[in-house]
Scaffold this active site. Structure first.
Site, PDB file in Angstrom:
ATOM      1  N   PHE A 257       0.823  -1.215   0.000  1.00  0.00           N
ATOM      2  CA  PHE A 257       0.000   0.000   0.000  1.00  0.00           C
ATOM      3  C   PHE A 257       0.855   1.263   0.000  1.00  0.00           C
ATOM      4  O   PHE A 257       0.613   2.211   0.752  1.00  0.00           O
ATOM      5  CB  PHE A 257      -0.993  -0.026   1.177  1.00  0.00           C
ATOM      6  CG  PHE A 257      -2.292  -0.635   0.756  1.00  0.00           C
ATOM      7  CD1 PHE A 257      -2.343  -1.965   0.383  1.00  0.00           C
ATOM      8  CD2 PHE A 257      -3.445   0.116   0.668  1.00  0.00           C
ATOM      9  CE1 PHE A 257      -3.507  -2.539  -0.059  1.00  0.00           C
ATOM     10  CE2 PHE A 257      -4.631  -0.440   0.222  1.00  0.00           C
ATOM     11  CZ  PHE A 257      -4.659  -1.771  -0.142  1.00  0.00           C
ATOM     12  N   CYS A 268     -15.540  -0.169  -1.210  1.00  0.00           N
ATOM     13  CA  CYS A 268     -15.367  -0.299   0.246  1.00  0.00           C
ATOM     14  C   CYS A 268     -14.745   0.907   0.927  1.00  0.00           C
ATOM     15  O   CYS A 268     -15.372   1.504   1.801  1.00  0.00           O
ATOM     16  CB  CYS A 268     -14.548  -1.548   0.546  1.00  0.00           C
ATOM     17  SG  CYS A 268     -15.443  -3.038   0.135  1.00  0.00           S
ATOM     18  N   LYS A 271     -16.995   4.213   1.154  1.00  0.00           N
ATOM     19  CA  LYS A 271     -18.200   4.133   1.982  1.00  0.00           C
ATOM     20  C   LYS A 271     -17.867   3.773   3.425  1.00  0.00           C
ATOM     21  O   LYS A 271     -18.510   4.253   4.359  1.00  0.00           O
ATOM     22  CB  LYS A 271     -19.207   3.143   1.393  1.00  0.00           C
ATOM     23  CG  LYS A 271     -18.959   1.708   1.730  1.00  0.00           C
ATOM     24  CD  LYS A 271     -20.122   0.807   1.329  1.00  0.00           C
ATOM     25  CE  LYS A 271     -19.774  -0.663   1.527  1.00  0.00           C
ATOM     26  NZ  LYS A 271     -19.553  -1.063   2.908  1.00  0.00           N
TER      27      LYS A 271
HETATM   28  N1  NAD Z   1     -16.716  -6.054  -2.469  1.00  0.00           N
HETATM   29  C1  NAD Z   1     -15.742  -6.262  -1.599  1.00  0.00           C
HETATM   30  O1  NAD Z   1     -14.551  -6.283  -1.948  1.00  0.00           O
HETATM   31  C2  NAD Z   1     -16.042  -6.481  -0.135  1.00  0.00           C
HETATM   32  C3  NAD Z   1     -15.067  -7.032   0.676  1.00  0.00           C
HETATM   33  C4  NAD Z   1     -15.345  -7.218   2.040  1.00  0.00           C
HETATM   34  C5  NAD Z   1     -16.580  -6.858   2.561  1.00  0.00           C
HETATM   35  N2  NAD Z   1     -17.511  -6.314   1.734  1.00  0.00           N
HETATM   36  C6  NAD Z   1     -18.828  -6.003   2.304  1.00  0.00           C
HETATM   37  O2  NAD Z   1     -19.708  -7.080   1.946  1.00  0.00           O
HETATM   38  C7  NAD Z   1     -21.045  -6.585   1.727  1.00  0.00           C
HETATM   39  C8  NAD Z   1     -21.508  -6.960   0.327  1.00  0.00           C
HETATM   40  O3  NAD Z   1     -20.646  -6.336  -0.595  1.00  0.00           O
HETATM   41  P1  NAD Z   1     -20.681  -6.687  -2.160  1.00  0.00           P
HETATM   42  O4  NAD Z   1     -19.568  -5.914  -2.778  1.00  0.00           O
HETATM   43  O5  NAD Z   1     -20.746  -8.167  -2.344  1.00  0.00           O
HETATM   44  O6  NAD Z   1     -22.080  -6.051  -2.556  1.00  0.00           O
HETATM   45  P2  NAD Z   1     -22.885  -6.269  -3.929  1.00  0.00           P
HETATM   46  O7  NAD Z   1     -23.719  -5.072  -4.104  1.00  0.00           O
HETATM   47  O8  NAD Z   1     -21.922  -6.683  -4.993  1.00  0.00           O
HETATM   48  O9  NAD Z   1     -23.812  -7.541  -3.629  1.00  0.00           O
HETATM   49  C9  NAD Z   1     -24.937  -7.534  -2.819  1.00  0.00           C
HETATM   50  C10 NAD Z   1     -25.988  -8.467  -3.437  1.00  0.00           C
HETATM   51  O10 NAD Z   1     -27.100  -8.556  -2.543  1.00  0.00           O
HETATM   52  C11 NAD Z   1     -28.283  -8.623  -3.341  1.00  0.00           C
HETATM   53  N3  NAD Z   1     -29.421  -8.239  -2.497  1.00  0.00           N
HETATM   54  C12 NAD Z   1     -29.825  -6.994  -2.145  1.00  0.00           C
HETATM   55  N4  NAD Z   1     -30.891  -7.054  -1.340  1.00  0.00           N
HETATM   56  C13 NAD Z   1     -31.198  -8.375  -1.178  1.00  0.00           C
HETATM   57  C14 NAD Z   1     -32.189  -9.099  -0.446  1.00  0.00           C
HETATM   58  N5  NAD Z   1     -33.096  -8.465   0.282  1.00  0.00           N
HETATM   59  N6  NAD Z   1     -32.170 -10.458  -0.518  1.00  0.00           N
HETATM   60  C15 NAD Z   1     -31.255 -11.105  -1.280  1.00  0.00           C
HETATM   61  N7  NAD Z   1     -30.305 -10.487  -1.989  1.00  0.00           N
HETATM   62  C16 NAD Z   1     -30.259  -9.139  -1.934  1.00  0.00           C
HETATM   63  C17 NAD Z   1     -28.013  -7.662  -4.484  1.00  0.00           C
HETATM   64  O11 NAD Z   1     -28.873  -7.921  -5.576  1.00  0.00           O
HETATM   65  C18 NAD Z   1     -26.531  -7.969  -4.776  1.00  0.00           C
HETATM   66  O12 NAD Z   1     -26.385  -8.980  -5.750  1.00  0.00           O
HETATM   67  C19 NAD Z   1     -20.961  -5.072   1.988  1.00  0.00           C
HETATM   68  O13 NAD Z   1     -21.264  -4.819   3.329  1.00  0.00           O
HETATM   69  C20 NAD Z   1     -19.487  -4.761   1.757  1.00  0.00           C
HETATM   70  O14 NAD Z   1     -19.062  -3.618   2.446  1.00  0.00           O
HETATM   71  C21 NAD Z   1     -17.280  -6.137   0.403  1.00  0.00           C
HETATM   72  O1  UPG Z   2      -0.719   1.257  -2.804  1.00  0.00           O
HETATM   73  C1  UPG Z   2      -1.913   1.400  -3.132  1.00  0.00           C
HETATM   74  C2  UPG Z   2      -2.900   0.408  -2.850  1.00  0.00           C
HETATM   75  C3  UPG Z   2      -4.214   0.662  -3.241  1.00  0.00           C
HETATM   76  N1  UPG Z   2      -4.557   1.806  -3.875  1.00  0.00           N
HETATM   77  C4  UPG Z   2      -5.965   2.050  -4.271  1.00  0.00           C
HETATM   78  O2  UPG Z   2      -6.797   1.761  -3.164  1.00  0.00           O
HETATM   79  C5  UPG Z   2      -8.058   1.266  -3.596  1.00  0.00           C
HETATM   80  C6  UPG Z   2      -8.414  -0.014  -2.885  1.00  0.00           C
HETATM   81  O3  UPG Z   2      -7.526  -1.026  -3.267  1.00  0.00           O
HETATM   82  P1  UPG Z   2      -7.567  -2.495  -2.613  1.00  0.00           P
HETATM   83  O4  UPG Z   2      -7.540  -2.377  -1.152  1.00  0.00           O
HETATM   84  O5  UPG Z   2      -6.517  -3.302  -3.243  1.00  0.00           O
HETATM   85  O6  UPG Z   2      -8.971  -3.002  -3.155  1.00  0.00           O
HETATM   86  P2  UPG Z   2     -10.388  -3.384  -2.518  1.00  0.00           P
HETATM   87  O7  UPG Z   2     -10.889  -4.518  -3.318  1.00  0.00           O
HETATM   88  O8  UPG Z   2     -11.204  -2.144  -2.427  1.00  0.00           O
HETATM   89  O9  UPG Z   2     -10.084  -3.953  -1.040  1.00  0.00           O
HETATM   90  C7  UPG Z   2     -10.237  -3.167   0.144  1.00  0.00           C
HETATM   91  O10 UPG Z   2     -11.589  -3.114   0.543  1.00  0.00           O
HETATM   92  C8  UPG Z   2     -12.188  -4.408   0.770  1.00  0.00           C
HETATM   93  C9  UPG Z   2     -13.640  -4.203   1.111  1.00  0.00           C
HETATM   94  O11 UPG Z   2     -13.834  -3.814   2.424  1.00  0.00           O
HETATM   95  C10 UPG Z   2     -11.430  -5.099   1.924  1.00  0.00           C
HETATM   96  O12 UPG Z   2     -12.009  -6.382   2.155  1.00  0.00           O
HETATM   97  C11 UPG Z   2      -9.953  -5.238   1.546  1.00  0.00           C
HETATM   98  O13 UPG Z   2      -9.228  -5.830   2.633  1.00  0.00           O
HETATM   99  C12 UPG Z   2      -9.400  -3.854   1.235  1.00  0.00           C
HETATM  100  O14 UPG Z   2      -8.034  -3.949   0.808  1.00  0.00           O
HETATM  101  C13 UPG Z   2      -7.938   1.106  -5.119  1.00  0.00           C
HETATM  102  O15 UPG Z   2      -8.564   2.213  -5.758  1.00  0.00           O
HETATM  103  C14 UPG Z   2      -6.441   1.127  -5.378  1.00  0.00           C
HETATM  104  O16 UPG Z   2      -6.122   1.637  -6.652  1.00  0.00           O
HETATM  105  C15 UPG Z   2      -3.593   2.780  -4.147  1.00  0.00           C
HETATM  106  O17 UPG Z   2      -3.901   3.832  -4.706  1.00  0.00           O
HETATM  107  N2  UPG Z   2      -2.287   2.554  -3.759  1.00  0.00           N
END
Ligand code: NAD
Ligand code: UPG
Length: 431
Positions: A257, A268, A271
């Protein structure tokens, strides 16, 4: 074990396919029938390396999807992988969590077998026990702690490396309301926890909820600090990448990072940092440092476009935008810095010509009124362009030929590999 996963988005689909890989029987409960059909057809609804082959292997076998919540009744535990977006004021919005929990509770009312509900979504402290728990109890007519267990198990996977991050994590955090609930999750994650590299953190629910926000806030703050140092380095005519590479050799800081440039986007960090700031304010604490983390980040896209404007009159200029996704390896465009760059270019009167290997369709669908042109390749985007901005560091942009541009003016927000001497102008945002 038999596992149901409510919400089949980026997280729900990934962990469903991975848990099926570990030998569990998994069902995704999802409101979007298109996603359900895609998964059942053995295809991945999102672009994520390693996911298509896993879904193809397990769909119709250990993995299925449905819109019918009754499917949870045939399972031992349910993960809630529902969206937790920001409201207008940045605070955590729980509508989907409430609706999904209500449907889950109603389905569970039909059965009195033991069942564990696990919040996987990122939620602020108190949400699992004070929002999810009570909705589950009232909708199911059952009491938490009496056969209906509750746990919070945050997810740390990243887009683009989601499968390997889930299967080979640094840590698994379990915040459970009972030993039984924690034990069920330990069993579920058996092979993952057996890895020497996986730390197991067992804690209370509130701490598990906050660990996730603290993790993301820390990483976002690190990137903002790196960007601020990069901006300062540039003012001194120093290369921030050389400086930070040396700084990262300090074990206390680490080399990860440390990439300065256009800043952080995605579904993520923006928000989650906003929800934590709003949550802290609600608790009576003013999170000044987190406010600054956001404002430094918000400024980088404008700085990049200003840098271009130092060399190219934006009004009427054709500007190639290389990359649209919020980072390489994903089609996810949520809060992508590339979109802010495009807004600034449009404000300056330029015509952005965008190319991305996988995210163009998502931009077209999400922003149908965006007045930009799309190209099928980087070469096409660069053809006759008066300038180019690098917004996402896709590896295919390394060693790219910039021939065919009207003027070879390139400003780089991601430090791709280029030969600056071969270009009329090459400017790095922080070097
Ligand atoms: N995307 C990531 O990298 C990531 C990583 C770690 C944690 N999270 C967290 O995990 C959670 C989900 O993230 P995401 O990126 O998978 O979201 P997303 O928007 O990609 O997926 C959510 C899914 O839930 C469905 N949905 C909505 N309301 C529903 C209901 N009432 N019943 C059944 N399905 C329903 C939507 O249609 C959608 O497909 C969030 O809280 C996010 O912050 C995301
Ligand atoms: O050295 C760096 C590393 C990252 N980024 C930026 O930071 C953002 C997030 O990157 P990354 O963390 O790799 O991607 P995410 O998939 O958003 O993952 C973050 O968000 C997820 C959702 O909460 C968590 O689960 C992960 O642990 C956390 O790393 C992106 O826009 C990257 O381009 C930089 O600019 N410089």
């Amino acid at each position: 074990m038999h596992v149901s996963i409510v919400g089949s988005g980026y997280v729900g689909t990934t962990i469903a396919a991975c848990l099926a890989d570990l030998g569990h029987e998994v069902v995704n409960v999802e409101i979007d029938p298109e996603i359900v059909d895609t998964v059942n057809a053995g295809e991945a609804p999102i672009h994520e390396p390693g996911l298509p082959e896993r879904i193809a292997d397990h769909a119709g076998g250990r993995l299925r999807a449905t819109t019918d919540y009754d499917a949870v009744c045939d399972t031992d535990l349910t993960f809630l992988c529902l969206p937790t977006p920001s409201a207008e004021d940045g605070s955590l919005e729980l509508d989907a969590m409430r609706a999904g929990t209500q449907s889950l509770g109603e389905a569970l009312a039909e059965r009195d077998d033991d069942h564990l509900v696990v919040v996987k979504s990122t939620v602020l402290p108190g949400t699992t026990e004070e929002v999810v728990g009570p909705i589950l109890e009232s909708a199911s007519g059952r009491a938490v702690g009496e056969g209906l267990e509750l746990a919070m198990n945050p997810e740390f996977l990243r887009m683009g490396t989601a499968v390997s991050d889930f299967l080979e994590p640094d840590k698994v955090v379990i915040g459970a309301t009972s030993d039984e609930a924690a034990g069920t999750l330990r069993d579920l994650y058996g092979p993952i926890l057996e890895r020497e590299e996986t730390a197991l953190v067992e804690t209370d629910v509130r701490e598990a909820e906050l660990i996730k926000y603290a993790n993301n806030a820390f990483l976002a703050a690190k990137v903002s600090l790196v960007n601020e140092l990069g901006n300062v380095a540039r003012e001194y005519g120093a290369d921030a990448y050389e400086v930070l590479e040396a700084v990262g050799l300090d074990d206390r800081i680490s080399e990860q990072f440390m990439r300065s440039g256009l800043g952080w986007g995605g579904s993520c960090f923006p928000k989650d940092v906003d929800a934590l700031r709003a949550g802290a304010r609600k608790q009576g604490y003013d999170p000044e440092l987190l406010d600054a983390v956001v404002s430094v980040n918000d400024d980088q896209p404008r700085r990049l476009v200003d840098l271009l404007a130092d060399h190219v009159a934006l009004e009427g200029a054709r500007v190639a935008v290389l990359g649209l996704s919020f980072k390489p390896g994903t089609d996810d465009i949520r809060k992508s810095r590339a979109l802010d760059v495009i807004d600034h270019l449009l404000d300056g009167g330029a015509t952005p010509v965008a190319y991305d290997p996988v995210a163009i369709d998502n931009v077209r669908e999400t922003y149908p009124d965006l007045e930009i042109e799309y190209a099928d390749s980087a070469k096409d985007a660069l053809a006759d362009a008066d300038g180019a901005v690098v917004a996402t560091g896709w590896s295919e942009f390394d060693d790219l030929s910039f021939e065919g541009m009207a003027r070879q003016v390139v400003v780089d927000g991601r430090r791709i590999d280029v030969d600056p001497d071969a270009l009329e102008v090459y400017e790095g945002l922080t070097w």
